[in-house]
Design an enzyme around this catalytic site. Structure first.
Site, mmCIF file in Angstrom:
data_model
loop_
_atom_site.group_PDB
_atom_site.id
_atom_site.type_symbol
_atom_site.label_atom_id
_atom_site.label_comp_id
_atom_site.label_asym_id
_atom_site.label_seq_id
_atom_site.Cartn_x
_atom_site.Cartn_y
_atom_site.Cartn_z
ATOM 1 N N ASP A 10 39.513 45.550 42.803
ATOM 2 C CA ASP A 10 40.712 46.338 42.471
ATOM 3 C C ASP A 10 40.430 47.210 41.238
ATOM 4 O O ASP A 10 41.089 47.062 40.215
ATOM 5 C CB ASP A 10 41.917 45.407 42.232
ATOM 6 C CG ASP A 10 41.726 44.448 41.057
ATOM 7 O OD1 ASP A 10 40.562 44.147 40.686
ATOM 8 O OD2 ASP A 10 42.741 44.001 40.483
ATOM 9 N N HIS A 240 35.238 39.730 32.175
ATOM 10 C CA HIS A 240 35.715 39.046 33.386
ATOM 11 C C HIS A 240 34.822 39.351 34.592
ATOM 12 O O HIS A 240 33.950 38.560 34.954
ATOM 13 C CB HIS A 240 37.155 39.466 33.701
ATOM 14 C CG HIS A 240 38.168 39.049 32.691
ATOM 15 N ND1 HIS A 240 38.319 37.750 32.276
ATOM 16 C CD2 HIS A 240 39.102 39.764 32.017
ATOM 17 C CE1 HIS A 240 39.307 37.682 31.399
ATOM 18 N NE2 HIS A 240 39.785 38.887 31.227
HETATM 19 C C1 BDR Z 1 41.108 39.829 36.175
HETATM 20 O O1 BDR Z 1 42.341 40.543 36.333
HETATM 21 C C2 BDR Z 1 42.098 41.919 36.358
HETATM 22 O O2 BDR Z 1 42.901 42.567 35.435
HETATM 23 C C3 BDR Z 1 40.665 42.134 35.972
HETATM 24 O O3 BDR Z 1 40.109 43.246 36.649
HETATM 25 C C4 BDR Z 1 40.000 40.848 36.337
HETATM 26 O O4 BDR Z 1 39.573 40.870 37.681
HETATM 27 C C5 BDR Z 1 41.124 39.119 34.844
HETATM 28 O O5 BDR Z 1 42.159 38.185 34.787
HETATM 29 CA CA CA Z 2 39.365 42.982 38.921
#
Ligand code: BDR
Ligand code: CA
Length: 316
Positions: A10, A240
């Site tokens: 995403d 992340h």
């Molecule tokens: C996850 O949530 C999204 O905002 C980031 O892209 C990552 O995949 C972190 O909690």
């Molecule tokens: Ca993500």
């Protein structure tokens, strides 16, 4: 041997880091990107997928997936984290490339069947596309090599509620289907990703080599880093999504624990990932007899950060 991966994503600032890292990781071959709603709406994540795929050193098709969670609908995204454009409001030029006609889930099913036991699914967003896959084609579940998920948390405080991480919270029902299925899941959540902070100095160095990839990452990360400073006071952003790619290329930098996971689908704890360690007996039997998965609990963070910076700095 090069690992065949499908990145379900995403994009999203940290998704962009992960995808561009994958393109620069010789250990993996990205068969395609599949998009899902999440950080921003599906149309935007899909267009961002095309921008990133254009930057690959080989042809990477982009397939549009699900625009809504499996059991409710939403128009709430994380623009306050990733910007309205998903890339930190940088006005990056749109791609001239086209999305593939096939739906992301159909293409995943077809690709897994054509490459039995060879494809790893890397999930960087809400698990909706994977949930649909489990629902529609359970026969492909045993044909998937591994499912590596950025999402969830066991011991760490959540990032959308005290107990829930965003990707799981965005579609907890899909997550529950994925955790209940009998395939090899590796959950890489806040327990490890929040131990690694990508600093403004690192992103500036990544941007300093003059490549368009570096420029995109350095520009996009400014808004994201500002969000982290304003919301939790850290200088930099958590690593992340890119952590999943490092897990695939350098698994020795991570320590995992085995057990079953349930995604909570209602109430105050909606989106929580509850973990029951293998062999531990409880009076409540809900976690018994479920698929055993791996959860990353420890990471050699400095080494991971160094590797990410090194590889992202090699774009010319
Ligand atoms: C996850 O949530 C999204 O905002 C980031 O892209 C990552 O995949 C972190 O909690
Ligand atoms: Ca993500």
């Amino acid at each position: 041997m090069t690992q065949k991966i499908i990145i379900d994503t995403d994009p999203g600032v940290d998704d962009a880091f992960a995808i561009l890292l994958a393109f620069k990781s010789p250990e993996v071959n990205v068969l395609g990107l599949t998009t899902v709603f999440g950080n921003v709406a599906l149309d935007t994540t899909s267009l961002n997928g095309l921008i990133l795929a254009d930057m690959a050193p080989y042809k990477v098709p982009v397939f549009k997936g699900e625009s809504q969670p499996m059991e409710f609908s939403t128009d709430s995204y994380a623009e306050f984290v990733h910007g309205d454009d998903g890339f930190g409001n940088i006005n990056w030029p749109a791609s001239n490339s086209k999305l593939e006609d096939q739906h992301a889930v159909d293409w995943m099913i077809e690709t897994i069947k054509a490459n039995p036991n060879e494809v790893t699914l890397v999930a960087l967003g809400p698990l909706t596309n994977l949930g649909r896959l489990v629902e529609r084609a359970p026969e492909v579940i045993p044909l998937v090599k591994e499912v590596v998920i950025m999402g969830g948390t066991v011991h760490c405080t959540g990032n959308v509620s005290p107990v829930a991480e965003a990707n799981i919270h965005n579609d907890p029902h899909a997550a529950e289907l994925v955790f209940a299925a009998s395939w090899n899941v590796v959950m890489l959540g806040l327990d490890v990703t929040s131990q690694m902070i990508l600093t403004p100095e690192m992103t500036a160095r990544i941007g300093a080599n003059g490549s368009k990839q570096g420029e995109l990452l350095a520009k996009a990360s400014k808004f994201y880093i500002d969000f982290y400073y304003d919301s939790i006071g850290i200088r930099g952003c958590y690593l992340h999504d890119p952590s999943t790619i490092v897990y695939l290329t350098h698994p020795e930098l991570f320590k995992t624990e085995t057990g079953s996971i349930i995604s909570i689908t209602e109430g105050f704890a909606i989106g929580q990932t509850t973990f029951s360690p293998e062999g531990r007996k409880f009076k409540m039997l809900d976690w018994e007899g479920r698929s055993q998965h791996k959860v990353c609990m420890q990471v050699e963070g400095e080494k991971v950060l160094q590797l990410v910076e090194e590889r992202l700095s090699t774009y010319a």
